[in-house]
Design a protein around this motif. Structure first.
Motif, short mmCIF file in Angstrom:
data_model
loop_
_atom_site.label_atom_id
_atom_site.label_comp_id
_atom_site.label_asym_id
_atom_site.label_seq_id
_atom_site.Cartn_x
_atom_site.Cartn_y
_atom_site.Cartn_z
N ARG A 96 3.65 40.11 -64.45
CA ARG A 96 2.50 40.91 -64.02
C ARG A 96 1.29 40.05 -63.65
NH1 ARG A 96 -1.16 44.68 -67.82
NH2 ARG A 96 -2.38 42.76 -67.75
N ASP A 97 0.98 39.06 -64.47
CA ASP A 97 -0.19 38.21 -64.22
C ASP A 97 0.23 36.82 -63.75
OD1 ASP A 97 -1.95 40.26 -64.96
OD2 ASP A 97 -1.75 39.75 -67.07
N PHE A 98 1.31 36.77 -63.00
CA PHE A 98 1.83 35.49 -62.52
C PHE A 98 0.76 34.69 -61.77
CE2 PHE A 98 3.71 33.04 -59.01
CZ PHE A 98 4.44 32.11 -59.75
N ALA A 99 -0.15 35.36 -61.08
CA ALA A 99 -1.20 34.66 -60.32
C ALA A 99 -2.02 33.73 -61.20
CB ALA A 99 -2.10 35.68 -59.63
N VAL A 100 -2.13 34.08 -62.50
CA VAL A 100 -2.87 33.24 -63.44
C VAL A 100 -1.98 32.13 -64.00
CG1 VAL A 100 -4.27 33.23 -65.57
CG2 VAL A 100 -4.28 35.23 -64.07
N PHE A 101 -0.64 32.34 -63.94
CA PHE A 101 0.29 31.39 -64.54
C PHE A 101 1.35 30.92 -63.53
CE2 PHE A 101 -1.23 34.28 -67.84
CZ PHE A 101 -1.71 33.39 -68.80
N PRO A 102 0.93 30.38 -62.38
CA PRO A 102 1.91 29.99 -61.36
C PRO A 102 2.52 28.61 -61.59
CG PRO A 102 -0.28 29.57 -60.54
CD PRO A 102 -0.45 30.16 -61.91
N ILE A 103 2.04 27.91 -62.63
CA ILE A 103 2.50 26.55 -62.90
C ILE A 103 3.39 26.56 -64.13
CG2 ILE A 103 1.77 24.17 -63.36
CD1 ILE A 103 -0.98 24.93 -62.22
N ARG A 104 4.50 25.86 -64.06
CA ARG A 104 5.34 25.76 -65.25
C ARG A 104 4.64 24.95 -66.33
NH1 ARG A 104 11.83 25.49 -64.55
NH2 ARG A 104 12.08 27.51 -63.56
N ARG A 105 4.13 23.80 -65.93
CA ARG A 105 3.37 22.99 -66.88
C ARG A 105 2.51 22.01 -66.10
NH1 ARG A 105 8.07 19.20 -69.57
NH2 ARG A 105 9.28 18.86 -67.70
N THR A 106 1.42 21.59 -66.71
CA THR A 106 0.61 20.56 -66.07
C THR A 106 1.30 19.23 -66.31
OG1 THR A 106 -0.70 20.56 -68.10
CG2 THR A 106 -1.63 21.70 -66.21
N GLU A 107 1.95 18.74 -65.29
CA GLU A 107 2.79 17.56 -65.45
C GLU A 107 2.42 16.51 -64.42
OE1 GLU A 107 7.48 16.53 -64.80
OE2 GLU A 107 6.98 18.40 -65.79
N ASN A 108 2.27 15.29 -64.89
CA ASN A 108 2.03 14.20 -63.96
C ASN A 108 3.30 13.96 -63.14
OD1 ASN A 108 -0.65 13.30 -64.54
ND2 ASN A 108 0.10 12.56 -66.52
N ILE A 109 3.14 13.85 -61.84
CA ILE A 109 4.27 13.51 -60.98
C ILE A 109 4.04 12.09 -60.50
CG2 ILE A 109 5.41 14.00 -58.78
CD1 ILE A 109 4.85 16.95 -59.26
N PHE A 110 4.93 11.20 -60.92
CA PHE A 110 4.77 9.77 -60.62
C PHE A 110 5.62 9.43 -59.41
CE2 PHE A 110 4.26 10.54 -65.15
CZ PHE A 110 3.02 9.97 -65.40
N GLU A 111 5.02 9.58 -58.23
CA GLU A 111 5.79 9.46 -57.00
C GLU A 111 6.32 8.05 -56.78
OE1 GLU A 111 3.80 11.20 -53.67
OE2 GLU A 111 3.23 13.00 -54.79
N LYS A 112 5.67 7.06 -57.33
CA LYS A 112 6.13 5.67 -57.18
C LYS A 112 7.10 5.29 -58.29
CE LYS A 112 5.93 1.64 -55.07
NZ LYS A 112 6.46 1.46 -53.71
N THR A 113 6.74 5.57 -59.54
CA THR A 113 7.59 5.20 -60.67
C THR A 113 8.84 6.06 -60.75
OG1 THR A 113 5.46 4.92 -61.80
CG2 THR A 113 7.43 4.52 -63.10
N GLU A 114 8.69 7.36 -60.47
CA GLU A 114 9.83 8.30 -60.49
C GLU A 114 9.85 9.08 -59.18
OE1 GLU A 114 10.17 10.93 -63.86
OE2 GLU A 114 9.30 9.45 -65.20
N PRO A 115 10.38 8.50 -58.11
CA PRO A 115 10.38 9.19 -56.81
C PRO A 115 11.03 10.57 -56.84
CG PRO A 115 11.06 6.90 -56.56
CD PRO A 115 11.01 7.17 -58.02
N LEU A 116 12.00 10.76 -57.74
CA LEU A 116 12.73 12.04 -57.80
C LEU A 116 12.11 13.03 -58.77
CD1 LEU A 116 16.40 10.68 -57.67
CD2 LEU A 116 15.01 11.56 -55.79
#
Length: 502
Positions: A96-116
């Motif tokens: 119902r309130d997905f608009a407030v919770f559209p993120i699974r988790r605040t996660e760092n994405i390390f595009e260089k260290t972990e490209p995948l």
């Protein structure tokens, strides 16, 4: 004098660290949310961090301790986490309130260290929405019907391989067996590659899959740095060589795309969707479609489809070996459906196997691979019917495992009873009490694919073979305390016998 100054400096440093690790500890108390008392550095996760207690056991104890509460406030180290138990509040967050919770988790994405690491499940809404929209057509009913023949062919290989295993009269480690099957299925349906994992022990995909889940000191050290000092972990991407498995999946995905382009090969599968996106980046505005971003989507398809489906299959076989009457009833349904279709099983035939569906769901209820699913708020939010307000960036855990093992919802939860999923029983329960694939817009994109590859594999295995416990079978089931997903400590060893009438 110098000694006193040194001692004072150490004391100040200790106090500063103590303050840092405890400064958030009034967070839940100030909001009126009950929860256990945290301790410095560990929060409420000391036994889990030190590998003294499995996460599922801790969450079960926590859930029962606060059984009458709609929510529980805990701390992972110093980070406040909210565990939701009330099904209506869970539904609000997921749907119902997905608009407030559209993120699974605040996660760092390390595009260089972990490209995948740029996989769909981890992406922020800006990239997640358009990618999800473009990737979803691969998992429609129509596409599944097209893939059915490919999956069925892999299951036929599995059936033939089982005859060799049955002839040895030796116990079979079923998790290893089912993971070879799912590697073959994912390889064929996602990458258009014949893996031959069942017959080739040295299959490169199989080796890479094992390495991904290997628990060694190097991976553990990198995980500690990533979780505690992300800035240093990001810098390591410019220093450390890429992992073998990262190189492999990047190379395999990109070479496959290039080969199809050069040879005008079209399979209408996952790789073709990625090819189309690469050719037409304008379909996704304001997003840089790098090779790593595209390969990450194929990578998560492989990981999710390979590991969770093979676990579910082996858990189902474990319970069927313990419950021979259930196994016999399921086999009878399978054989009756085969007789109706003259041995030519189709997508529609599998849909008609209602008892198989009950067995599948009861397996996922008891052995859901993911203990919980996460959501993160993008603004402050007050829960309906409460005075509890959470701030922006608050992480929420929805405890799938404990909800599905709550004795007030599922009486005698350790008993394997497929009739819990009769139409009448399902109607009587809140829909949020069974969410092994999550729910709402950010549910598992490949859920239907996972369901069908698991069911087809089980059908082919059970039609001609009987599964029984043996001396090597762990009874009761033992959980691997070091695994991030619910998995067996010593594998699942069963006796396989070919049936005389098959």
């Amino acid at each position: 004098m110098e000694y006193l100054e040194l001692l004072s400096g150490i004391l100040v440093a200790i106090l500063a660290l103590y303050y840092y690790f405890t400064s958030t500890f009034e967070f839940w108390k100030s909001r009126g949310v009950p929860g256990p008392q945290p301790i410095p550095f560990f929060g409420n996760f000391k036994d889990i961090i030190l590998s003294k207690k499995p996460a599922h056991e801790y969450l079960t104890n926590l859930y029962s301790t606060y059984k009458d509460e709609p929510m529980i406030g805990i701390f992972v180290k110093r980070q406040p986490i909210l565990i939701l138990k009330d099904p209506d509040l869970i539904k609000n967050v997921l749907i119902r309130d997905f608009a407030v919770f559209p993120i699974r988790r605040t996660e760092n994405i390390f595009e260089k260290t972990e490209p995948l690491s740029q996989r769909l499940s981890s992406l922020e809404p800006k990239r997640w929405r358009p990618l999800r929209m473009r990737l979803s057509p691969v998992f429609t009913s129509g596409k599944l019907k097209e893939m059915f023949v490919l999956i069925s062919k892999c299951a036929d290989h599995l059936e033939r391989h089982m005859e060799k295993l049955a002839n040895t009269n030796e116990p079979v480690e079923c998790r290893d067996l089912t993971s070879k099957y799912t590697v073959d299925v994912i390889g064929t349906c996602a990458f258009g590659v014949e893996m031959n994992a069942l017959t080739n022990e040295n299959s490169e995909f199989r080796k890479m899959a094992r390495q991904l889940f290997a628990s060694n000191w190097y991976n553990k050290l990198l995980n500690i740095i990533r979780d505690n000092v992300p800035s240093i972990y990001r810098i390591l991407g410019y220093v450390l060589p890429q992992k073998k498995e990262t190189k492999f999946f990047l190379r395999t995905t990109l070479e496959n795309m290039e080969y199809r382009d050069k040879n005008n090969i079209v399979r209408h599968d996952f790789i073709d969707v990625l090819r189309d996106l690469k050719k037409h980046p304008e379909k996704i505005d304001n997003i840089e479609l790098t090779d790593a971003l595209l390969a990450s989507q194929a990578f998560i398809f492989f990981i999710a489809g390979f590991e969770t489906s093979s676990l579910t299959m082996s858990h189902a076989l474990y319970e069927l070996a313990l419950n021979q009457k259930v196994q016999d009833k399921l086999r009878e349904e399978i054989q009756q459906e085969y007789a109706k279709c003259d041995g030519d099983l189709t997508y529609e035939n599998v849909k008609k196997l209602t008892y198989l569906d009950k067995v599948f769901k009861e397996t996922l209820r008891k052995y859901t691979p993911l203990l919980f699913t996460m959501r993160t708020s993008t603004s402050s939010y007050t829960f309906d019917g409460t005075k509890v307000t959470i701030p922006k960036d608050q992480q929420i855990w929805i405890p799938i495992y404990t909800l599905q093992r709550d004795p007030s919802i599922y009486p005698d939860p350790d008993v394997f009873d497929p009739e819990r999923f009769s139409e009448e029983a399902v109607r009587a329960r809140h829909s949020m009490y069974f969410i092994p694939f999550g729910d709402g817009p950010r549910n598992c994109i490949g859920a239907r694919f996972a369901i069908y590859q698991t069911k087809i594999g089980l059908v082919k295995m059970l039609r001609k073979y009987k599964f029984e416990t043996c001396a090597k079978t762990d009874i009761p089931y033992k959980v691997n305390i070091r695994s991030i997903i619910l998995s067996p400590q010593n594998g699942i060893h069963l006796k396989i016998t070919k049936l005389d009438h098959s």
